[in-house]
Design an enzyme around this catalytic site. Structure first.
Site, PDB file in Angstrom:
ATOM      1  N   GLU A   1     -13.782 -33.135  57.514  1.00 36.22           N
ATOM      2  CA  GLU A   1     -12.569 -33.931  57.687  1.00 36.22           C
ATOM      3  C   GLU A   1     -12.820 -34.888  58.837  1.00 36.22           C
ATOM      4  O   GLU A   1     -12.738 -34.504  60.003  1.00 36.22           O
ATOM      5  CB  GLU A   1     -11.371 -33.022  57.972  1.00 36.22           C
ATOM      6  CG  GLU A   1     -11.001 -32.104  56.823  1.00 36.22           C
ATOM      7  CD  GLU A   1     -10.547 -32.849  55.587  1.00 36.22           C
ATOM      8  OE1 GLU A   1     -10.117 -34.031  55.722  1.00 36.22           O
ATOM      9  OE2 GLU A   1     -10.635 -32.296  54.487  1.00 36.22           O
TER      10      GLU A   1
ATOM     11  N   CYS B   1      -6.051 -38.907  63.367  1.00 39.78           N
ATOM     12  CA  CYS B   1      -7.136 -39.388  62.507  1.00 39.78           C
ATOM     13  C   CYS B   1      -6.633 -40.267  61.372  1.00 39.78           C
ATOM     14  O   CYS B   1      -7.397 -41.074  60.833  1.00 39.78           O
ATOM     15  CB  CYS B   1      -7.931 -38.205  61.947  1.00 39.78           C
ATOM     16  SG  CYS B   1      -6.937 -37.038  60.986  1.00 39.78           S
TER      17      CYS B   1
END
Length: 461
Positions: free
Chosen positions: A212, A246
């Site tokens: 991720e 993010c």
């Protein structure tokens, strides 16, 4: 910790998994309930730790790191039995009188390496999936969020046997020592450069990974966008946690016809969120450390600052900042910002905006603000991203029904809800053959059976 101690820890985890206890669904559900109770008990410590590490406002801490976990655990518990139940699938006629089933089995011992920006959430969410799938887990929280990492270690140590779930603290060198061990699965959340090294190390043991990562998530604002709510949603997504998200909008591609109006409204929205001086606002977080603050200050040298640009090193403060006249070749547009800097780049038509996005690595998220369904569909059809929103930002991360993950340089694999269970489970296909009849055709000597075989395959297609 010495390599010998890590090896001993791994031996304990492997022995516990080998005993088969984690394969019992009732055991998994009981442990997930225990985790939920533990999080609730530790709420004050969690929120205090997040404030220590990031000056994270209590509202943001609860909304993005605690409350969302209760929803995730409840969802997983509600559906776990059906997800884990062997699934019968169709069997080709070639295997007459046979049955086919898919079994979901745990990988074994899982390593979760979590980041510092959402240090509790991004350790616990993959943990929920790994436990639900029946694995044993070693969590390596980030050394850049030491207070939260210690809270995680304390909570995990109180809740679970160390041979089932354990937390391992340490710096980058400790992570390298962990990666010398053979895990059955590695789940990493962090930057793309570190993700490359994690994958390289995993390849030595042929260990499957979920990465991720991040990237530059674009936000396209078309000329017909509804700015009444759109501006607030973009500002919220960008400046939540001081931009250290993010999937925060990394930059805005704004149609030139509404650029001035957009900037004016964005400045007014920032003022309405955080007041005249955001440094005094209790609702505005801080940069994690001085190294990251200095990196962001250097990025501000690109372009022309329209608003903000203030910082105070001793307080790790950097104001919400809008930057115009940014060249695509400058560092501000070459690396993930991961902070409260919002570059704006104007475009004249949607083809230009789509081309700008497609000339860059595929992002973790993509956002499009438009009232026109054709524009929405075209952006989705002609671009690629890990996920995203139409007329909103970052909210897709809160849905247990949507898989969350990257593509290309923004990562691989997905989790949340059933996607988490699938990520940490190996789908094991099993065929059950009947003993009522047998097909002698498949056994040697084959003689001249090729033509018969060709006829059979033509018939069963």
């Amino acid at each position: 910790m010495a390599q010998e101690s890590i090896s001993q820890m791994m031996t304990g985890l492997r022995a516990f998994f080998g005993a088969g206890k984690t394969k019992d669904i009732d055991f998994r559900i009981a442990q997930l309930k225990k985790l939920k109770e533990g999080i609730r008990k530790y709420e004050p410590e969690i929120m205090a730790s997040l404030y220590d590490d990031l000056r994270k406002p209590p509202f943001e801490s609860y909304a993005s790191e605690i409350g969302i976990l209760y929803t995730e655990i409840d969802h997983v518990i509600r559906h776990l039995r059906s997800w884990a139940h062997p699934r019968r699938v169709a069997t080709p006629i070639l295997h007459f009188l046979s049955q086919s089933r898919i079994y979901h089995e745990p990988y074994g011992v899982v390593l979760i390496i979590s980041p510092w920006n959402y240090p509790f959430l991004l350790a616990m969410t993959p943990l929920i999936g790994a436990m639900a799938a029946g694995n044993c887990v070693l969590i390596k929280p980030s050394e850049f969020s030491p207070s939260t990492s210690q809270t995680i270690a304390n909570m995990i140590g109180e809740l679970f046997e160390s041979v089932y779930v354990t937390a391992f603290q340490g710096d980058a060198d400790a992570t390298r020592k962990l990666l010398d061990e053979k895990f059955d699965y590695i789940f990493f959340t962090g930057s793309t450069p570190v993700g490359r090294s994690i994958m390289t190390e995993a390849a030595r043991h042929l260990t499957p990974v979920t990465l991720e990562l991040g990237g530059k998530s674009p936000c396209i604002v078309h000329e017909d966008a509804g700015l009444k709510y759109g501006i607030k949603r973009i500002a919220w997504g960008k400046f939540f946690n001081a931009g250290q998200t993010c999937i925060a909008p990394d930059y805005v591609l704004i149609h030139r016809k509404i650029k001035d109006d957009f900037v004016e409204r964005m400045i007014g929205t920032i003022f309405s969120f955080y007041g005249e001086d955001p440094m005094k606002s209790p609702d505005y977080a801080r940069i994690v450390n001085e190294r990251h603050l200095n990196r962001l200050v250097n990025l501000m040298k690109n372009g022309r600052i329209l608003y903000g640009g203030k910082y105070l090193s001793k307080d790790l403060y950097l104001s919400p900042t809008i930057i115009d006249q940014v060249s695509p070749d400058e560092p501000l547009m070459q690396e993930e910002i991961f902070g409260p800097l919002l570059p704006i780049i104007e475009y004249s038509d949607i083809e230009e905006a789509i081309a700008f996005v497609n000339q860059r690595p595929r992002p973790l998220a993509l956002y499009c603000f438009s009232e026109n369904r054709e524009i929405q569909d075209r952006v989705l059809r002609e671009t690629s991203s890990g996920g995203g929103c139409i007329n909103d930002t970052i909210s897709h991360i809160g849905s247990q029904e949507l898989p969350f993950g990257g593509i290309g340089e923004s990562g691989m694999g997905a989790y949340h809800g059933k996607a988490s269970f699938d990520t940490f489970s190996h789908p094991r296909g099993i065929l059950f053959r009947s003993n009522l009849v047998d097909m002698p055709l498949r056994y040697p000597p084959y003689r001249d059976r090729v033509s018969l075989l060709q006829f059979i395959f033509k018939f069963i297609r």
